[in-house]
Write a protein that holds these residues in place. Structure first.
Motif, PDB file in Angstrom:
ATOM      1  N   GLN A   1      -6.293 -33.407  23.672  1.00 27.87           N
ATOM      2  CA  GLN A   1      -7.452 -32.540  23.879  1.00 27.87           C
ATOM      3  C   GLN A   1      -7.972 -32.070  22.522  1.00 27.87           C
ATOM      4  O   GLN A   1      -7.198 -31.607  21.687  1.00 27.87           O
ATOM      5  CB  GLN A   1      -7.066 -31.303  24.708  1.00 27.87           C
TER       6      GLN A   1
ATOM      7  N   ILE B   1      -9.614 -29.311  20.611  1.00 26.58           N
ATOM      8  CA  ILE B   1      -9.768 -27.878  20.854  1.00 26.58           C
ATOM      9  C   ILE B   1     -10.334 -27.196  19.610  1.00 26.58           C
ATOM     10  O   ILE B   1      -9.844 -27.404  18.503  1.00 26.58           O
ATOM     11  CB  ILE B   1      -8.406 -27.237  21.207  1.00 26.58           C
TER      12      ILE B   1
ATOM     13  N   ALA C   1      -4.777 -30.955  20.518  1.00 25.91           N
ATOM     14  CA  ALA C   1      -3.782 -30.139  21.218  1.00 25.91           C
ATOM     15  C   ALA C   1      -3.393 -30.801  22.530  1.00 25.91           C
ATOM     16  O   ALA C   1      -4.131 -31.616  23.073  1.00 25.91           O
ATOM     17  CB  ALA C   1      -4.346 -28.747  21.491  1.00 25.91           C
TER      18      ALA C   1
ATOM     19  N   ILE D   1      -2.253 -29.635  26.438  1.00 19.20           N
ATOM     20  CA  ILE D   1      -2.271 -28.485  27.340  1.00 19.20           C
ATOM     21  C   ILE D   1      -1.472 -28.835  28.584  1.00 19.20           C
ATOM     22  O   ILE D   1      -1.774 -29.812  29.268  1.00 19.20           O
ATOM     23  CB  ILE D   1      -3.711 -28.087  27.707  1.00 19.20           C
ATOM     24  N   GLN D   2      -0.449 -28.034  28.847  1.00 20.59           N
ATOM     25  CA  GLN D   2       0.412 -28.221  30.013  1.00 20.59           C
ATOM     26  C   GLN D   2       0.262 -27.012  30.923  1.00 20.59           C
ATOM     27  O   GLN D   2       0.714 -25.915  30.589  1.00 20.59           O
ATOM     28  CB  GLN D   2       1.869 -28.376  29.568  1.00 20.59           C
TER      29      GLN D   2
ATOM     30  N   MET E   1      -0.298 -24.314  25.327  1.00 17.44           N
ATOM     31  CA  MET E   1      -1.024 -25.208  24.434  1.00 17.44           C
ATOM     32  C   MET E   1      -0.126 -25.527  23.246  1.00 17.44           C
ATOM     33  O   MET E   1       0.455 -24.619  22.640  1.00 17.44           O
ATOM     34  CB  MET E   1      -2.328 -24.570  23.955  1.00 17.44           C
ATOM     35  N   THR E   2      -0.013 -26.798  22.911  1.00 16.24           N
ATOM     36  CA  THR E   2       0.813 -27.262  21.801  1.00 16.24           C
ATOM     37  C   THR E   2      -0.086 -27.863  20.732  1.00 16.24           C
ATOM     38  O   THR E   2      -0.962 -28.673  21.043  1.00 16.24           O
ATOM     39  CB  THR E   2       1.816 -28.325  22.291  1.00 16.24           C
ATOM     40  N   VAL E   3       0.128 -27.447  19.492  1.00 15.31           N
ATOM     41  CA  VAL E   3      -0.612 -27.983  18.350  1.00 15.31           C
ATOM     42  C   VAL E   3       0.371 -28.294  17.230  1.00 15.31           C
ATOM     43  O   VAL E   3       1.493 -27.803  17.229  1.00 15.31           O
ATOM     44  CB  VAL E   3      -1.682 -26.983  17.836  1.00 15.31           C
TER      45      VAL E   3
ATOM     46  N   ALA F   1      -9.755 -20.461  22.695  1.00 16.89           N
ATOM     47  CA  ALA F   1      -9.785 -21.901  22.476  1.00 16.89           C
ATOM     48  C   ALA F   1     -10.856 -22.494  23.378  1.00 16.89           C
ATOM     49  O   ALA F   1     -10.981 -22.122  24.545  1.00 16.89           O
ATOM     50  CB  ALA F   1      -8.424 -22.519  22.793  1.00 16.89           C
TER      51      ALA F   1
ATOM     52  N   ASN G   1     -12.408 -26.187  24.742  1.00 15.35           N
ATOM     53  CA  ASN G   1     -12.273 -27.635  24.823  1.00 15.35           C
ATOM     54  C   ASN G   1     -13.573 -28.244  24.323  1.00 15.35           C
ATOM     55  O   ASN G   1     -14.642 -28.011  24.890  1.00 15.35           O
ATOM     56  CB  ASN G   1     -11.982 -28.058  26.262  1.00 15.35           C
TER      57      ASN G   1
ATOM     58  N   GLU H   1       3.610 -23.672  19.838  1.00 15.75           N
ATOM     59  CA  GLU H   1       3.184 -23.485  21.223  1.00 15.75           C
ATOM     60  C   GLU H   1       2.651 -22.069  21.382  1.00 15.75           C
ATOM     61  O   GLU H   1       3.092 -21.150  20.694  1.00 15.75           O
ATOM     62  CB  GLU H   1       4.362 -23.662  22.184  1.00 15.75           C
TER      63      GLU H   1
ATOM     64  N   ILE I   1      -1.831 -19.783  26.918  1.00 17.63           N
ATOM     65  CA  ILE I   1      -3.265 -19.630  27.050  1.00 17.63           C
ATOM     66  C   ILE I   1      -3.567 -19.431  28.523  1.00 17.63           C
ATOM     67  O   ILE I   1      -2.702 -19.640  29.388  1.00 17.63           O
ATOM     68  CB  ILE I   1      -4.037 -20.836  26.496  1.00 17.63           C
TER      69      ILE I   1
END
Length: 113
Positions: free
Chosen positions: A8, A10, A37, A39-40, A61-63, A78, A80, A104, A107
């Protein structure tokens, strides 16, 4: 996590407000930087189910870990870049326990910004 999991685009935005001289804060959301990123969306817990009843969707959210990413604040949001969907950032980024080199943060979609 593999790079393919960061699927994604972001944009992190920060609210920049200025006093108008009458005691009101006038401002806009300004783009800070854009990252890839993952997103789970969360599911299953009682808190998550209660959030869904009020049309909120909590997610993680993981970056990639970077100086910019470590500077993200819970007051930021954030966006999208592809869909325009907005997410409120609910916590300071923290080191991922499962994936070294990533951050992480919780969000939430579907809330007023």
């Amino acid at each position: 996590m593999r790079a393919g999991g960061l699927d994604q685009r972001i944009t992190i935005q920060r609210y920049i407000g200025v006093d108008d001289g009458y005691g009101n804060i006038i401002g806009t959301w300004e783009d800070q930087f854009t990252v890839w990123a993952g997103i789970q969306f969360m599911r299953g817990s009682e808190t998550v189910l209660a959030a869904r009843l009020s049309a909120r969707q909590p997610a993680i959210m993981t970056v990639r870990n970077s100086a910019q990413a470590r500077g993200i604040l819970p007051s930021d949001r954030a966006k999208n870049a592809h869909t325009g969907e907005l997410f409120n950032i609910r916590e300071q980024p923290r080191a991922s326990r499962d994936h070294r080199g990533y951050l992480e943060m919780m969000i939430e979609a579907g809330v007023a910004t």
